[in-house]
Enzyme design. Structure first.
Site, PDB file in Angstrom:
ATOM      1  N   HIS A   1      59.790 -22.680 -50.462  1.00 15.16           N
ATOM      2  CA  HIS A   1      59.457 -24.026 -49.989  1.00 15.16           C
ATOM      3  C   HIS A   1      58.498 -23.975 -48.819  1.00 15.16           C
ATOM      4  O   HIS A   1      58.261 -22.924 -48.225  1.00 15.16           O
ATOM      5  CB  HIS A   1      60.726 -24.819 -49.606  1.00 15.16           C
TER       6      HIS A   1
ATOM      7  N   GLU B   1      67.401 -33.556 -43.986  1.00 14.41           N
ATOM      8  CA  GLU B   1      66.311 -33.035 -44.808  1.00 14.41           C
ATOM      9  C   GLU B   1      66.347 -33.565 -46.227  1.00 14.41           C
ATOM     10  O   GLU B   1      67.400 -33.957 -46.748  1.00 14.41           O
ATOM     11  CB  GLU B   1      66.357 -31.507 -44.830  1.00 14.41           C
TER      12      GLU B   1
ATOM     13  N   GLU C   1      60.458 -18.027 -43.227  1.00 16.75           N
ATOM     14  CA  GLU C   1      61.868 -18.012 -43.603  1.00 16.75           C
ATOM     15  C   GLU C   1      62.032 -17.162 -44.859  1.00 16.75           C
ATOM     16  O   GLU C   1      61.145 -17.131 -45.722  1.00 16.75           O
ATOM     17  CB  GLU C   1      62.312 -19.461 -43.875  1.00 16.75           C
TER      18      GLU C   1
END
Lengths: 147, 147
Positions: free
Chosen positions: B7, B43, B134
């Site tokens: 993502h 989110e 991440e």
């Protein structure tokens, strides 16, 4: 219709060092590299995965070839980091027109040439919640690769 | 091994307005939404495409739930925009250990809980040419979806 994350554009001061970081740290290899004089960048495309629309997702590492290019000015202001994101579509012209009709500023009157012979345009980041957003239609396969 | 762009994390001031922008402009729909109190974010995950490792690529829109969260402080400094990028792996523990051995600072001693029950860690942006990065291992399918 936008059918994939085509790439994440990352601005860097030294392309060779940044390519080496991504290779040594993650094992990502250069799939393609080129100089785009119109955009004022030297770039490397690292292919990360294939996508279910028949395309692929890349990291696009960008080093400016001149300080007054868009990426050069951005780097001087922001330092290294994510410069833009790009969505893939089969129809950059149609999608850009539809998005312009939504009131989003499209930066080019006509798509220009992007990585690997693609056709690209950009949307104004101020109209996109701070994200410089590119639309990409990949080049058709060349005769030597198609058929 | 990192096998996909999992993502792109985008920080915003108003999640509902930003979700509506992505829906109206591009037709992207919310696949999943949640509040992650540990990360201090509310989110929405917008699924963009499937990937050839069996996963998918998302946009992750992030609104801080408190000003002193990492995303809240980042927004106050930078305004809206791309906050981080995330690569998917089947083995976040092993990859984080190998990347730490390369001299890159891994921000958590042990992976924490990310979107949709995933296990995540972050790499220091100063060790990654300015990109907060991440690593994500998706949750296994639940019993009702697996087998």
């Amino acid at each position: 219709m936008l059918t994939r994350i085509d790439h994440i554009g990352i601005a860097c001061f030294d392309l060779d060092r940044t390519v080496e970081f991504y290779r040594a740290t993650y094992g990502f290899e250069v799939f393609h590299s080129e100089v785009n004089e119109e955009q004022g960048v030297r770039e490397a495309m690292l292919r990360i995965n294939g996508t279910d629309d028949g395309g692929a997702s890349y990291l696009q590492l960008l080093e400016p070839t001149r300080e007054d290019s868009a990426v050069g000015k951005w780097l001087a202001k922001n330092g290294e980091g994510v410069h833009h994101i790009a969505f893939g579509t089969a129809d950059v012209d149609g999608d850009a027109a539809a998005i312009r009709d939504q009131g989003v500023r499209v930066l080019y009157d006509e798509p220009r040439t992007g990585s690997m012979g693609s056709r690209i345009t950009f949307l104004h980041p101020k109209d996109c919640h701070g994200v410089l957003t590119e639309l990409v239609t990949s080049a058709p396969p060349t005769a030597s690769h198609g058929d």
